[in-house]
Scaffold this motif. Sequence first.
Motif, PDB file in Angstrom:
ATOM      1  N   LEU A   1       0.822  -1.209   0.000  1.00 20.62           N
ATOM      2  CA  LEU A   1       0.000   0.000   0.000  1.00 20.62           C
ATOM      3  C   LEU A   1       0.857   1.260   0.000  1.00 20.62           C
ATOM      4  O   LEU A   1       0.580   2.211  -0.742  1.00 20.62           O
ATOM      5  N   MET A   2       1.914   1.281   0.829  1.00 22.82           N
ATOM      6  CA  MET A   2       2.801   2.449   0.836  1.00 22.82           C
ATOM      7  C   MET A   2       3.468   2.635  -0.516  1.00 22.82           C
ATOM      8  O   MET A   2       3.540   3.748  -1.044  1.00 22.82           O
ATOM      9  N   SER A   3       3.950   1.534  -1.086  1.00 23.74           N
ATOM     10  CA  SER A   3       4.596   1.616  -2.402  1.00 23.74           C
ATOM     11  C   SER A   3       3.602   2.070  -3.463  1.00 23.74           C
ATOM     12  O   SER A   3       3.943   2.867  -4.349  1.00 23.74           O
ATOM     13  N   LEU A   4       2.375   1.580  -3.366  1.00 25.70           N
ATOM     14  CA  LEU A   4       1.360   1.916  -4.359  1.00 25.70           C
ATOM     15  C   LEU A   4       1.035   3.408  -4.336  1.00 25.70           C
ATOM     16  O   LEU A   4       0.932   4.050  -5.388  1.00 25.70           O
ATOM     17  N   VAL A   5       0.883   3.960  -3.143  1.00 21.73           N
ATOM     18  CA  VAL A   5       0.578   5.386  -3.028  1.00 21.73           C
ATOM     19  C   VAL A   5       1.698   6.234  -3.614  1.00 21.73           C
ATOM     20  O   VAL A   5       1.466   7.174  -4.391  1.00 21.73           O
ATOM     21  N   LEU A   6       2.937   5.897  -3.272  1.00 21.52           N
ATOM     22  CA  LEU A   6       4.074   6.680  -3.753  1.00 21.52           C
ATOM     23  C   LEU A   6       4.260   6.531  -5.258  1.00 21.52           C
ATOM     24  O   LEU A   6       4.550   7.510  -5.960  1.00 21.52           O
ATOM     25  N   LEU A   7       4.086   5.323  -5.772  1.00 23.53           N
ATOM     26  CA  LEU A   7       4.231   5.109  -7.215  1.00 23.53           C
ATOM     27  C   LEU A   7       3.129   5.816  -7.996  1.00 23.53           C
ATOM     28  O   LEU A   7       3.388   6.398  -9.060  1.00 23.53           O
ATOM     29  N   CYS A   8       1.898   5.774  -7.473  1.00 20.69           N
ATOM     30  CA  CYS A   8       0.799   6.499  -8.135  1.00 20.69           C
ATOM     31  C   CYS A   8       1.070   7.999  -8.152  1.00 20.69           C
ATOM     32  O   CYS A   8       0.845   8.675  -9.159  1.00 20.69           O
ATOM     33  N   HIS A   9       1.555   8.507  -7.030  1.00 27.59           N
ATOM     34  CA  HIS A   9       1.869   9.936  -6.954  1.00 27.59           C
ATOM     35  C   HIS A   9       2.953  10.307  -7.966  1.00 27.59           C
ATOM     36  O   HIS A   9       2.850  11.312  -8.676  1.00 27.59           O
ATOM     37  N   LEU A  10       3.979   9.479  -8.043  1.00 21.82           N
ATOM     38  CA  LEU A  10       5.075   9.745  -8.976  1.00 21.82           C
ATOM     39  C   LEU A  10       4.604   9.677 -10.420  1.00 21.82           C
ATOM     40  O   LEU A  10       4.934  10.546 -11.234  1.00 21.82           O
ATOM     41  N   LEU A  11       3.814   8.653 -10.758  1.00 18.75           N
ATOM     42  CA  LEU A  11       3.341   8.509 -12.130  1.00 18.75           C
ATOM     43  C   LEU A  11       2.431   9.671 -12.518  1.00 18.75           C
ATOM     44  O   LEU A  11       2.551  10.222 -13.621  1.00 18.75           O
ATOM     45  N   CYS A  12       1.529  10.060 -11.618  1.00 16.43           N
ATOM     46  CA  CYS A  12       0.635  11.186 -11.913  1.00 16.43           C
ATOM     47  C   CYS A  12       1.424  12.476 -12.086  1.00 16.43           C
ATOM     48  O   CYS A  12       1.094  13.315 -12.944  1.00 16.43           O
ATOM     49  N   PHE A  13       2.468  12.647 -11.287  1.00 19.91           N
ATOM     50  CA  PHE A  13       3.292  13.846 -11.411  1.00 19.91           C
ATOM     51  C   PHE A  13       3.959  13.918 -12.781  1.00 19.91           C
ATOM     52  O   PHE A  13       3.975  14.972 -13.428  1.00 19.91           O
ATOM     53  N   HIS A  14       4.491  12.793 -13.260  1.00 16.66           N
ATOM     54  CA  HIS A  14       5.162  12.819 -14.559  1.00 16.66           C
ATOM     55  C   HIS A  14       4.157  12.910 -15.711  1.00 16.66           C
ATOM     56  O   HIS A  14       4.491  13.448 -16.773  1.00 16.66           O
TER      57      HIS A  14
END
Length: 335
Positions: A242-255
């Motif tokens: 869950l922690m990895s998912l939140v951070l990866l989603c945030h990173l992907l949306c940012f890019h």
Amino acid sequence: MDVCSKNQNRTAPLGADGPQRGDAPLCSRTNGWSWPPHPFQLLAWLLYAYFALTGFGVFVPLLPAHWIPAGYICTGVLFACHLCVHVMAVSVDPADYNVRTRSHKAPVPEFDHSKHAHVIENCHCYLCQVDVGPKSKHCSACNKCVSDFDHHCRWLNNCVGSRNYRLFLHSVLSALLGVSLLLVLSFYVFIQFFLDPSRLRTDNHFLGRNESVWLVFLPLAPVRSAAAVIPALAAVTMAMALMSLVLLCHLLCFHIYLMWNRLSTFEYILRQRHRRDGRDPKNPEPGKETGAPSIHLIKDGSYPESLGYTNSQLDLEERTTVAVRGEPEFLRTVS
């Protein structure tokens, strides 16, 4: 021995007059495998190993028999794709073409601020000692000019530029999909363990065994474990996923936002800093004092001469931002 084989990660310390010469030779890093590795890079590989071990060794074998083939195939494809693109993103040298093709390797010279106002002037880098592209940027973490510099990723231990930006995005996307699938598997095992444990014991190795005995690493290397191990592993895996998912989603949306606005991470940082400076009443014209461009210039993705090349003041502020912080706040923990 080539002097550049030592101290691969050393860069010039920043002083009042710009980069200062260290005692040892300053050499450029080749890629993400250059020594020493970054702690975030090691953490990324440890997470990958943990997710692969628990996914293939614990959760998939506990699925119902008719789900197991699909579990192995889907999980295997996603994990293999992520491994391939991640290794390629780490292995690519994102340096400017002239930096990569120069015929000699030598320590990066000291930047002489008394002779030059910029690290790069008229598309010539006085540290790399080569002509570079108009959007190339000298990264202080890698100590070389990177073609179409975006940011320095500490999870890859490598710069992200035009040569590996797509690989970086594919690595983030494949990691996101793989972690999502693992989250579903661990959640299913966790729920079924309390609702109906018999649905997790369909493998032939469980036949005739006491219900308090559980096996992991089926079917090739079954290992006995206590019953509490299964929900504990599932809970820990769900929390990490869950922690990895939140951070990866945030990173992907940012890019995705950056690509939509035709910005790089570095340009986004400059634009945010320009906006903060613009609200400072003590600095009514920040663009003239700091050399920062107007917002529309950055949004168009073009570099004026005062920004496209690192001057002494920008070297202290922007290179420190990119090399030390590397990215916006959440990028420091995601990459």
